[in-house]
Design a protein around this motif. Sequence first.
Motif, PDB file in Angstrom:
ATOM      1  N   LYS A 390       0.829  -1.202   0.000  1.00  0.00           N
ATOM      2  CA  LYS A 390       0.000   0.000   0.000  1.00  0.00           C
ATOM      3  C   LYS A 390       0.868   1.258   0.000  1.00  0.00           C
ATOM      4  N   ALA A 391       1.879   1.286   0.865  1.00  0.00           N
ATOM      5  CA  ALA A 391       2.738   2.470   0.994  1.00  0.00           C
ATOM      6  C   ALA A 391       3.514   2.762  -0.276  1.00  0.00           C
ATOM      7  N   ASN A 392       3.912   1.707  -0.993  1.00  0.00           N
ATOM      8  CA  ASN A 392       4.750   1.872  -2.186  1.00  0.00           C
ATOM      9  C   ASN A 392       3.964   1.892  -3.492  1.00  0.00           C
ATOM     10  N   GLY A 393       2.629   1.807  -3.407  1.00  0.00           N
ATOM     11  CA  GLY A 393       1.824   1.841  -4.621  1.00  0.00           C
ATOM     12  C   GLY A 393       1.933   0.594  -5.461  1.00  0.00           C
ATOM     13  N   TRP A 394       2.164  -0.564  -4.817  1.00  0.00           N
ATOM     14  CA  TRP A 394       2.333  -1.823  -5.544  1.00  0.00           C
ATOM     15  C   TRP A 394       1.053  -2.652  -5.652  1.00  0.00           C
ATOM     16  N   MET A 395      -0.008  -2.234  -4.988  1.00  0.00           N
ATOM     17  CA  MET A 395      -1.234  -3.040  -5.002  1.00  0.00           C
ATOM     18  C   MET A 395      -1.844  -3.057  -6.401  1.00  0.00           C
ATOM     19  N   ALA A 396      -2.126  -4.269  -6.901  1.00  0.00           N
ATOM     20  CA  ALA A 396      -2.740  -4.411  -8.218  1.00  0.00           C
ATOM     21  C   ALA A 396      -4.249  -4.188  -8.142  1.00  0.00           C
ATOM     22  N   ASP A 397      -4.864  -4.687  -7.072  1.00  0.00           N
ATOM     23  CA  ASP A 397      -6.305  -4.526  -6.843  1.00  0.00           C
ATOM     24  C   ASP A 397      -6.473  -4.037  -5.407  1.00  0.00           C
ATOM     25  N   VAL A 398      -6.595  -2.726  -5.241  1.00  0.00           N
ATOM     26  CA  VAL A 398      -6.580  -2.134  -3.906  1.00  0.00           C
ATOM     27  C   VAL A 398      -7.713  -2.670  -3.043  1.00  0.00           C
ATOM     28  N   THR A 399      -8.911  -2.788  -3.596  1.00  0.00           N
ATOM     29  CA  THR A 399     -10.053  -3.251  -2.813  1.00  0.00           C
ATOM     30  C   THR A 399      -9.839  -4.683  -2.324  1.00  0.00           C
ATOM     31  N   LYS A 400      -9.442  -5.550  -3.214  1.00  0.00           N
ATOM     32  CA  LYS A 400      -9.244  -6.955  -2.871  1.00  0.00           C
ATOM     33  C   LYS A 400      -8.097  -7.137  -1.885  1.00  0.00           C
ATOM     34  N   GLU A 401      -6.972  -6.457  -2.131  1.00  0.00           N
ATOM     35  CA  GLU A 401      -5.797  -6.622  -1.272  1.00  0.00           C
ATOM     36  C   GLU A 401      -6.023  -5.976   0.099  1.00  0.00           C
ATOM     37  N   SER A 402      -6.781  -4.900   0.133  1.00  0.00           N
ATOM     38  CA  SER A 402      -7.088  -4.271   1.421  1.00  0.00           C
ATOM     39  C   SER A 402      -7.954  -5.187   2.278  1.00  0.00           C
ATOM     40  N   ALA A 403      -8.918  -5.853   1.640  1.00  0.00           N
ATOM     41  CA  ALA A 403      -9.765  -6.804   2.368  1.00  0.00           C
ATOM     42  C   ALA A 403      -8.934  -7.969   2.901  1.00  0.00           C
ATOM     43  N   GLU A 404      -7.992  -8.435   2.110  1.00  0.00           N
ATOM     44  CA  GLU A 404      -7.125  -9.529   2.548  1.00  0.00           C
ATOM     45  C   GLU A 404      -6.244  -9.081   3.715  1.00  0.00           C
ATOM     46  N   THR A 405      -5.748  -7.850   3.655  1.00  0.00           N
ATOM     47  CA  THR A 405      -4.939  -7.308   4.752  1.00  0.00           C
ATOM     48  C   THR A 405      -5.730  -7.293   6.050  1.00  0.00           C
ATOM     49  N   THR A 406      -6.956  -6.821   5.971  1.00  0.00           N
ATOM     50  CA  THR A 406      -7.815  -6.743   7.152  1.00  0.00           C
ATOM     51  C   THR A 406      -8.052  -8.125   7.741  1.00  0.00           C
ATOM     52  N   LYS A 407      -8.342  -9.098   6.875  1.00  0.00           N
ATOM     53  CA  LYS A 407      -8.593 -10.470   7.337  1.00  0.00           C
ATOM     54  C   LYS A 407      -7.354 -11.046   8.021  1.00  0.00           C
ATOM     55  N   LEU A 408      -6.186 -10.856   7.415  1.00  0.00           N
ATOM     56  CA  LEU A 408      -4.942 -11.387   7.983  1.00  0.00           C
ATOM     57  C   LEU A 408      -4.611 -10.716   9.314  1.00  0.00           C
ATOM     58  N   ALA A 409      -4.776  -9.390   9.376  1.00  0.00           N
ATOM     59  CA  ALA A 409      -4.447  -8.665  10.607  1.00  0.00           C
ATOM     60  C   ALA A 409      -5.353  -9.101  11.754  1.00  0.00           C
ATOM     61  N   ARG A 410      -6.630  -9.233  11.491  1.00  0.00           N
ATOM     62  CA  ARG A 410      -7.556  -9.641  12.560  1.00  0.00           C
ATOM     63  C   ARG A 410      -7.287 -11.077  13.002  1.00  0.00           C
ATOM     64  N   ARG A 411      -6.929 -11.933  12.063  1.00  0.00           N
ATOM     65  CA  ARG A 411      -6.588 -13.315  12.427  1.00  0.00           C
ATOM     66  C   ARG A 411      -5.302 -13.343  13.255  1.00  0.00           C
ATOM     67  N   ALA A 412      -4.339 -12.510  12.908  1.00  0.00           N
ATOM     68  CA  ALA A 412      -3.089 -12.445  13.675  1.00  0.00           C
ATOM     69  C   ALA A 412      -3.362 -12.048  15.117  1.00  0.00           C
TER      70      ALA A 412
END
Length: 590
Positions: A390-412
Amino acid sequence: MAETERRLIAIFAADVEGYSRLMGADEVGTLRDLTERRAVLDQLIASHRGRIANTAGDSVLAAFGSAVDAVQCAVEAQAALAKANAGLSRQINFRIGIHVGDVMIKGGDLFGDSVNIAARLQALASAGGCCISSVAYDQVKKILPLEFTDLGAQQVKNIEEPIRAYAVTSKGAATADIVGFATPASSGQLSLPDKPSIAVLPFQNMSGDPEQEYFADGIVEDIITALSRFKSLFVIARNSSFTFKGKAVDIKKVGRELGVRYVLEGSIRKAGGRLRLTGQLIDAASGAHLWADKFDGSLQDVFDLQDRITMSVVAAIAPRLDQAEIERSRRKPTERLDAYDYYLRGLAVVEGATKDENEEALRLFYKAIEIDANFALAHAMLARCFTLRKANGWMADVTKESAETTKLARRAVELGRDDAAVLSRAGYALARVAFEPEEGADLIERALALNPHLSSAWQFGGLLKAFRGEPETAVEHLAHAMRLSPLDPSLYSMQTATALAHFVAGRYDESVLWAEKASREDPNFLPAIRIIATSAGNSGQLERARKAAKRMLEIDPTFRVSKLSDHVPMRRPEDLARYAEGLRRAGLPE
């Protein structure tokens, strides 16, 4: 539009030793004293026919037509600056590096590997000293009445081939004043904390297999993490202690540069299913060996071996720790060694500067949780990978990758509620990517309660304080993060966060200085370039702002001011409005 030209020149790089520490202690006084010292340095550069190019805050980059002029200027400058420091409690000491090489010149600024080499030579110098490359040495050794000490071939960051370096001193100067042999009085060393302090150096990989390097590094990472859980200790972050990797080190110098009383070093040998860890604890001030031991076991005993070496170190330097803290430090990250192996491989590349390294780290951490679905740290590091995307502008699909980030963070968080490293990374991911700043801040506060010596938690916490509109607290948090990891290769990220804090406070000039310092370390780090554009735009430095805006669009052509909130989760509308206005003045598209 300025054209790019190439030229062979002598590059002079100067930087203030311990600047972050000085700013953390007294911002106003340090800036005042730095301005006075810069006047001395700038005048001497001009008098030796030098031209100042890139410059930001405590750093100066200058071009000379002659290596003789550059080195003579450096020696005279250090003498004049030492005189200016005489009798003062606050010492503003510059380190200077000089190299001769081909550079690119555009808009008056210097770029290229030769510039990077000069900067790395500067980092090798002690406070008040000068370090030059062999190319510069060959051009001045028979001309200038100076003495040179061969420091040998030095492996430096982001330069593939080792650089042969030489220390410079005036004839008749004491050996202790030569670069590489600084005395504590001349080095501007960090003061010792008010509790036992320790740095764990990278262990030597004795397996004879370079592919096992990541394993040795991972073991040391876990030992550092375990020691950090003891509130009675001050533990230097891994990123700073690992700057000594692959080097023959002087333990006393390590103690001075990192500001610690004790240093732990050792080796690891992995052969078949067997493992041997050796360790020795050294008093950094005297060089005396306080403790040494070896630990043998099967590979299945790796966590037990880590526990034993950690407990032995603690017993030697802080015997009265709470038993509850000791028990918590023994928690295993996972029962599956194959998952742990993938985790260690990912850890070796997760903070890399390229998109390819980021994607490789993602692949490895996903393999780890595929094997052990309950591996909290691996989930947290996946969230960290996506945060960097996100910080480096590398996300190909911001919506999809942001949702995955949220899921991983909450699981962690669900899996690692008592692990500070998990909570700090997951909390920052939730704040930065999922736009949950309150929840993220709470998790980071919990991480600091569990481990008050975790540099990344102070860093992430400081950044969130800036996002929440608390700039003074943010600056304090970030200064503490830099003290815990003073040689961190990712220092540019902490400097960028400090720049943001100054922006929030309305100190635009100071914001630009910090962001430009960060941008020199990583010229493609978008958050730093973005802050230069908005702070320079808001302070009327339009040429500087437009230059930063142009660089932003080269890296991320899709950026639009109207989408700013996707990149900067400011809590206060007025902060976001000022940020957007600065970008508009810089010429960025709406």
